[in-house]
Enzyme design. Structure first.
Site: not given
Ligand code: ADP
Ligand code: G6P
Length: 472
Positions: A162, A370
């Site tokens: 991812h 990202d």
């Molecule tokens: P990452 O995978 O690095 O976390 P992404 O933008 O690809 O970043 O995905 C983040 C996911 O987490 C999204 O689906 C978003 O809606 C969810 N998310 C981010 N912040 C919050 C929050 N404060 N509460 C609930 N869900 C969240």
């Molecule tokens: C990114 C990574 C995921 C991970 C998520 C949240 O989306 O690609 O593998 O689960 O961040 O991070 P965490 O460390 O809370 O699992």
């Protein structure tokens, strides 16, 4: 042990234990892109998800979630420190994100990574029925495909990363680079977010393992491993439906009122992570206020930054710096009842997120690097009336698919400020044309299209896809 014909293996289960306000333990969906991507896909599909429940000690027995069996892998306190916080999140995570923070290398972390990957492989071997399709996710588990193939050569094994896969000159730093590549090559199909990542992988396999590799196929031992780009997406229809719900519209109207009914709202939603460019964005916003281009009374910034990986030093330092900067900006530019930045660190449910997306005139998504960034896609899907501007970093995987966004280089402070101003000042016709094009793209390229393209490449018999479509 009950067995499944589809097994998803990810470090994290889609639910997380957290404290309810009364001190009781409750389970809720974990934030983060991986869970957001896979959760809608597997809902109502007979499958098993192998993962970690977020604590230490014995694995809790969890109920099925939306028809998906939860098979928990336990992590000890040492595993948590050395595998999750160490090798996964202080070695691989920074290295794979352009080394925006310095990766650390420790032999003890590598031992824990091997040990935990072995445990995940064994747990998966237990729950996969003969000939099952197993889909291993992300950088925490890069050795699992190889370990699982040794245990269960009958399985069809996929691996999907991812996060970005770095260029050879960065990856070559890794002390155990050959083992990591060999681990991934245990899969039948290795998927990445972007074709550049597949290219980086092929180059590294050729260089480090001395195996001939193209950007599509690698012949290793007596097998062919296919590689390719499969950009992950979201449940576009679900987000659009949420955003149009009357209670969400009411919530959005109330939010705007509570924000002081400003002319424009800028929103950012991130995990608190140094890859997300939060500090650069705050700096750009505060300079626009200081320069007089933005008036706090007219334009507010809502920054949601949910804490993440809180025991890792680099994350603690980031949080302190962000909070100091938010305090400085509010102290300098806010007034009583009129902060320049509304700063929120809570996790929200999907409806609250949809309401926030509806309120945002400009969505600022400006990571330094990202893999994809699903927040950018969720915002577009929520803008069902084709209004709103997406300010998007060139270094997010999503930028390749959403060229109609206001694209910026977040390292270039002047460019970031100009991009933000352009997004704030754009007219409705321009915005409408851009948003329509982006929404149309996301309707064609949603989470189901992603899964279909990956799984049809993995499972040439097609039986899995037929079952997934039947469950739709
Ligand atoms: P990452 O995978 O690095 O976390 P992404 O933008 O690809 O970043 O995905 C983040 C996911 O987490 C999204 O689906 C978003 O809606 C969810 N998310 C981010 N912040 C919050 C929050 N404060 N509460 C609930 N869900 C969240
Ligand atoms: C990114 C990574 C995921 C991970 C998520 C949240 O989306 O690609 O593998 O689960 O961040 O991070 P965490 O460390 O809370 O699992």
């Amino acid at each position: 042990m009950r067995q499944s014909s589809l097994v998803v293996v990810a470090n994290r289960l889609p639910i997380d234990d957290s404290m309810a306000p009364d001190g009781a333990c409750e389970w809720r969906r974990s934030p983060g892109g991986l869970v957001s991507a896979l959760h809608p896909l597997l809902r109502h599909t007979p499958a098993t998800w192998v993962g970690w429940a977020g604590g230490t000690g014995p694995a809790p027995a969890l109920p099925d979630v939306d028809g998906v069996r939860m098979h928990t892998v336990a992590l000890s306190a040492d595993d948590l420190r050395d595998h999750y916080e160490g090798f996964a999140n202080a070695t691989l995570w920074p290295l794979y994100h352009d080394s925006v923070e310095q990766p650390e290398y420790h032999r003890r972390w590598w031992e824990a990574y091997q040990r935990v990957n072995q445990r995940f492989a064994e747990a998966t071997a237990d729950v996969a029925e003969p000939g099952a399709v197993v889909w291993v996710q992300d950088y925490h588990l890069q050795l699992v495909p190889g370990l699982l193939r040794q245990l269960r050569p009958d399985l069809r094994i996929g691996f999907f990363l991812h996060v970005p896969f770095p260029p050879p000159e960065l990856f070559m730093q890794l002390p155990r680079r050959a083992e990591l590549l060999r681990g991934m090559l245990g899969a039948d199909l290795v998927g990445f977010q972007r074709s550049q990542a597949a290219h980086n992988f092929a180059q590294l396999v050729a260089k480090v393992l001395d195996v001939p590799a193209t950007d599509r196929r690698i012949a290793v031992d007596d097998r062919v491993v296919r590689i390719g780009a499969f950009p992950v997406s979201i449940d576009t229809v679900e987000m659009a439906a949420l955003a149009t719900r009357p209670d969400v519209a009411d919530r959005a109207a109330r939010l705007r009122h509570d924000l002081g009914s400003p002319e424009q709202v800028i929103l950012s939603v991130d995990r608190m992570d140094y890859t997300k460019g939060i500090e650069q964005r705050l700096k750009a916003y505060s300079e626009l206020i200081a320069d007089g281009h933005v008036k706090v009374r007219d334009t507010v910034l809502v920054q949601v930054a949910v804490p993440s990986r809180e025991r890792v030093g680099q994350y603690q330092i980031l949080r302190e710096r962000v909070e100091r900067e938010v305090g400085r900006i509010n102290g300098e530019f806010g007034r009583v009842g009129e902060p320049a930045i509304h700063y929120l660190t809570q996790p929200f449910d999907r409806a609250e997120l949809a309401a926030l997306y509806r309120v945002a005139d400009v969505m600022a998504v400006t990571p330094l690097r990202d893999g994809m960034n699903l927040v950018a896609k969720e915002y577009v899907a929520a803008r069902v009336d084709d209004t709103g501007a997406l300010l998007l970093s060139e270094f997010a995987g999503a930028a390749a698919e959403l060229p109609q966004a206001y694209l910026v280089n977040p390292h270039d402070l002047e460019g970031l400020k100009q991009g933000l101003l352009a997004a704030l000042r754009a007219g409705p016709d321009d915005l409408g044309a851009r948003m329509r094009a982006m929404r149309a793209h996301l309707h064609r390229h949603d989470i189901r299209a992603w899964a279909r393209s990956y799984l049809s490449a993995l499972d040439d018999s097609g039986s899995l896809l037929t079952r997934l479509s039947a469950a739709d």
